[in-house]
Design a protein around this motif. Structure first.
Motif, short mmCIF file in Angstrom:
data_model
loop_
_atom_site.label_atom_id
_atom_site.label_comp_id
_atom_site.label_asym_id
_atom_site.label_seq_id
_atom_site.Cartn_x
_atom_site.Cartn_y
_atom_site.Cartn_z
N THR A 125 44.43 46.37 41.72
CA THR A 125 44.31 44.99 41.35
C THR A 125 44.40 43.70 42.26
OG1 THR A 125 46.04 45.75 39.19
CG2 THR A 125 45.96 43.39 39.76
N THR A 126 43.39 42.78 41.75
CA THR A 126 43.37 41.93 42.71
C THR A 126 43.64 40.54 42.03
OG1 THR A 126 40.70 41.32 42.03
CG2 THR A 126 41.30 42.89 43.68
N LEU A 127 44.23 40.51 40.94
CA LEU A 127 44.36 39.14 40.16
C LEU A 127 44.98 38.26 41.08
CD1 LEU A 127 45.46 40.14 36.51
CD2 LEU A 127 43.42 39.42 37.34
N MET A 128 44.70 37.12 41.14
CA MET A 128 45.62 35.68 41.82
C MET A 128 45.33 34.72 41.01
SD MET A 128 42.70 35.13 45.05
CE MET A 128 42.77 36.70 45.83
N LYS A 129 46.00 33.62 41.43
CA LYS A 129 46.15 32.39 40.83
C LYS A 129 44.44 31.83 41.02
CE LYS A 129 48.95 29.31 41.57
NZ LYS A 129 50.01 28.39 42.12
N PRO A 130 44.19 31.07 40.06
CA PRO A 130 42.72 30.64 40.14
C PRO A 130 42.61 29.66 41.34
CG PRO A 130 43.61 30.17 37.88
CD PRO A 130 44.58 30.83 38.62
N GLU A 131 43.61 28.78 41.58
CA GLU A 131 43.48 27.85 42.84
C GLU A 131 43.32 28.70 44.14
OE1 GLU A 131 45.27 25.86 39.45
OE2 GLU A 131 45.74 27.80 40.36
N LEU A 132 43.99 29.91 44.26
CA LEU A 132 43.59 30.55 45.51
C LEU A 132 42.26 31.00 45.53
CD1 LEU A 132 46.91 32.63 45.50
CD2 LEU A 132 46.30 30.81 46.72
N ARG A 133 41.49 31.35 44.50
CA ARG A 133 40.26 31.84 44.25
C ARG A 133 39.02 30.60 44.79
NH1 ARG A 133 39.61 35.07 38.81
NH2 ARG A 133 37.52 35.07 39.38
N VAL A 134 39.46 29.57 44.87
CA VAL A 134 38.71 28.44 45.20
C VAL A 134 39.19 27.75 46.40
CG1 VAL A 134 37.76 27.99 43.04
CG2 VAL A 134 39.92 27.03 43.55
N GLU A 135 40.14 28.20 47.18
CA GLU A 135 40.61 27.52 48.34
C GLU A 135 39.31 27.43 49.49
OE1 GLU A 135 45.27 28.26 49.43
OE2 GLU A 135 43.75 29.81 50.00
N HIS A 136 38.40 28.31 49.69
CA HIS A 136 37.53 28.29 50.66
C HIS A 136 36.40 27.19 50.24
CE1 HIS A 136 36.44 31.04 47.42
NE2 HIS A 136 34.99 31.15 48.09
N ILE A 137 36.09 27.13 48.83
CA ILE A 137 35.32 26.07 48.20
C ILE A 137 35.87 24.47 48.58
CG2 ILE A 137 34.25 25.31 46.16
CD1 ILE A 137 33.43 28.07 47.00
N ALA A 138 37.21 24.37 48.40
CA ALA A 138 37.65 23.15 48.83
C ALA A 138 37.59 22.87 50.21
CB ALA A 138 38.88 23.02 48.39
N ALA A 139 37.82 23.78 51.07
CA ALA A 139 37.77 23.65 52.34
C ALA A 139 36.43 23.41 53.15
CB ALA A 139 38.62 24.69 53.20
N LEU A 140 35.40 24.21 52.55
CA LEU A 140 34.06 24.45 53.13
C LEU A 140 32.98 23.58 52.36
CD1 LEU A 140 34.21 28.09 53.97
CD2 LEU A 140 34.91 26.25 55.57
N ARG A 141 33.05 23.17 51.25
CA ARG A 141 32.38 22.36 50.17
C ARG A 141 30.84 23.06 50.47
NH1 ARG A 141 34.18 17.25 49.05
NH2 ARG A 141 36.52 17.02 49.57
N PRO A 142 30.60 24.16 49.98
CA PRO A 142 29.16 24.85 49.90
C PRO A 142 28.21 23.96 49.06
CG PRO A 142 30.61 26.12 48.70
CD PRO A 142 31.53 25.00 49.36
N ASP A 143 27.04 24.17 49.04
CA ASP A 143 26.15 23.61 47.86
C ASP A 143 26.48 24.07 46.64
OD1 ASP A 143 24.17 22.38 50.12
OD2 ASP A 143 24.09 24.50 50.76
N ILE A 144 26.79 25.49 46.45
CA ILE A 144 26.69 26.21 45.17
C ILE A 144 28.19 26.97 45.20
CG2 ILE A 144 25.95 27.64 43.70
CD1 ILE A 144 23.19 26.81 44.42
N ALA A 145 28.79 27.11 44.10
CA ALA A 145 29.83 27.98 43.89
C ALA A 145 29.84 28.85 42.73
CB ALA A 145 31.32 27.07 44.14
N THR A 146 29.82 30.07 42.78
CA THR A 146 29.75 30.53 41.19
C THR A 146 31.03 30.49 40.53
OG1 THR A 146 30.76 32.74 42.37
CG2 THR A 146 28.33 32.46 42.47
#
Length: 296
Positions: free
Chosen positions: A110-131
């Motif tokens: 099982t890998t279930l985690m809080k949604p906010e943890l699934r996007v920590e790297h998006i907030a920190a790194l600001r890629p062009d696109i996030a799935t």
């Protein structure tokens, strides 16, 4: 603008390493940030305008969500090919395996985690696109869970940092959910979509299914379609014929032909370019892809 007309310039996304492909399946699978970045740069030179990135633990090869691994991978790519469009996953963190004794309790895997943890790297790194995965479905003997409430929380954080959501669709119900998310303002239409074909218990990798999925998208949507495993290259041609862009890469398929391992992601991209050129199309440059996707 119609989303049914074949493009003269086709955006090729290369999905470099993925979350489920195992290192023991291919000695060529990139694992470390340096390997993933090198693979991205080679794929770009072969014709990819977008690279879709997961990261892995360099010691074990297993999937990871470690921020510093994403950071190093992105920095290596940006230093050498700054124009390349970077697409980061938010998919890991949604898998549930019920325990044998009590199905309400998570078991190993099982890998279930809080949604906010699934996007920590998006907030920190600001890629062009996030799935943004919309699927809740059986996945082998396990279950992937993405509830509408959690999808909204992930989407909100992707939009807050200025990344473009790429909405991943695994079956027809996902298409209907996407329309509801646009209608209620969670997402901005007409949207960027990816039709995922060939995952067991999801969309099958057939021309009829791809056409059906495309026809469920909002008018004017920009979309890509891709197939898993041996469906990868047939779906390159099919996506183009139906007005979509395409994706290839070792996340989805490890083989150039039956029994012949691809020695690089660049080799898979080159095969896609070959197919598209036989059909009369050319791979889009990163600048052309930014225009097609509405990226600055």
């Amino acid at each position: 603008m119609s989303n049914h007309t074949p493009h003269s310039k086709v955006v090729i996304t290369c999905a470099l390493t993925g979350n489920l492909t195992k290192p023991e399946q291919s000695p060529y699978l990139p694992i470390t940030p340096a390997q993933i970045a090198d693979s991205a740069i080679a794929a770009s030179r072969a014709g990819a305008a977008v690279v879709h990135i997961h990261v892995r633990d360099p010691k074990t090869g297993r999937p990871s969500m470690e921020l510093e691994l994403y950071r190093e991978t992105m920095e290596r790519i940006r230093a050498r090919v700054p124009e390349l469009i970077i697409n980061l996953t938010t998919g890991p963190g949604g898998r549930f395996v019920p325990s044998d004794d009590d199905p309400r309790v998570a078991g190993p895997g099982t890998t279930l985690m809080k949604p906010e943890l699934r996007v920590e790297h998006i907030a920190a790194l600001r890629p062009d696109i996030a799935t943004l995965d919309l699927n809740t479905m059986n996945s082998g003997a396990e279950v992937v869970i993405n509830t509408p409430r959690n999808i909204r929380r992930i989407a909100e954080r992707i939009r807050a940092v200025g990344a473009l959501p790429e909405i991943e669709l695994f079956d027809s119900g996902d298409c209907h959910l996407a329309r509801d998310l646009i209608a209620d303002g969670t997402l901005v239409g007409p949207g960027l979509f990816s039709l995922v074909l060939g995952v067991k218990y999801g969309f099958s990798a057939t021309p009829e299914t791809m056409m059906y999925g495309r026809n469920l998208l909002p008018d004017g949507a920009v979309w890509s379609g891709f197939g898993i495993g041996r469906a990868e290259f047939p779906m390159v041609a099919q996506a183009w014929l139906l007005g979509g862009h395409v994706r290839v890469g070792m996340e989805d398929n490890l083989y150039l032909a039956k029994g012949v391992l691809a020695e690089s992601n660049a080799a898979l991209v080159a095969r896609a370019v070959e197919i598209l050129r036989c059909l009369g199309a050319e791979p889009a440059t990163p600048a052309e892809a930014r225009a097609a996707f509405g990226l600055s």
